[in-house]
Design an enzyme around this catalytic site. Sequence first.
Site, PDB file in Angstrom:
ATOM      1  N   ASP A 120       0.939  -1.377   0.110  1.00 34.52           N
ATOM      2  CA  ASP A 120       0.008  -0.109   0.149  1.00 34.52           C
ATOM      3  C   ASP A 120       0.878   1.246   0.002  1.00 34.52           C
ATOM      4  O   ASP A 120       0.565   2.373  -0.606  1.00 34.52           O
ATOM      5  CB  ASP A 120      -0.922   0.164   1.343  1.00 34.52           C
ATOM      6  CG  ASP A 120      -1.905  -1.290   1.379  1.00 34.52           C
ATOM      7  OD1 ASP A 120      -3.012  -1.140   0.853  1.00 34.52           O
ATOM      8  OD2 ASP A 120      -1.377  -2.373   1.667  1.00 34.52           O
ATOM      9  N   VAL A 121       1.870   1.098   0.909  1.00 34.10           N
ATOM     10  CA  VAL A 121       2.802   2.329   0.790  1.00 34.10           C
ATOM     11  C   VAL A 121       3.480   2.685  -0.301  1.00 34.10           C
ATOM     12  O   VAL A 121       3.853   3.690  -0.840  1.00 34.10           O
ATOM     13  CB  VAL A 121       3.832   2.232   2.079  1.00 34.10           C
ATOM     14  CG1 VAL A 121       4.883   3.245   1.753  1.00 34.10           C
ATOM     15  CG2 VAL A 121       3.213   2.190   3.372  1.00 34.10           C
TER      16      VAL A 121
END
Length: 258
Positions: free
Chosen positions: A188-189
């Site tokens: 996600d990052v």
Amino acid sequence: MAPDIAVSVVVPAYNEEGRLEPTVREIAEYFRASGRSIECIVVDDGSRDGTSGVAAALAAEFPEVRLIRLAENRGKGYAVRSGMVNARGALVLFTDADGATPIAELERLEAAVAAGADVAIGSRGLAGAGVTVRARTYRRWIGRAFHLLVRLLATGKYVDTQCGFKLFRGEVAHDLFSRMRTAGFGFDVELLVMAEQRGYAVAEVPVNWTHRAGSKVNLASDCLAMAWDVARVRARCLRGNYRTPHIAPWAGLAAGRS
């Protein structure tokens, strides 16, 4: 993207035999009630239980559901990417198999996209009208520690990078996921860092979320792995690795597709 598919919903699943059916059923029935054309792609990430059987039974009942089976467990990021690069919708959502965020929360994310966002991410950290987040206290503290690391090494723009409920314009999803390299929970990052680098507008939107028993996250090993993922994202940024698509043999590792 297929013009007749309004939304693709990708559901990564690893040993989710007990939690998958109500989530996928809720998705299918929600869109049928609204009359919108969708596809729901369940990606079985090398499960050792009956996850694929549950998904296959749902696909027999709901033609809009299809299954991608991976030959071995490679990580949530790997599973999500496998579904996203095969999605055909004008909009593409990925959501967790446990149904912690109700599919109706999609309306909040769609409103953000309609207002100009290329990516809309669900957030458990922002307050909003009619929004309630029910999370365990220890997970809140772990989440805060992780997001401090994210702010130091990657991006400080978001309150919650890890909520598993994110919506993309179809072409944006294909662009970002073709460049993604992280196979684990830290993906996600990486996605948000790439979105910033490529100039996409990202909106963080408060959503309802409820903790579900049966999480596959190991708080010790997976948190360490996520920290390592964030450090690697930082290194890749410095090397300029996200400037070109990353072509990897994802499809070749699928045991089957139905």
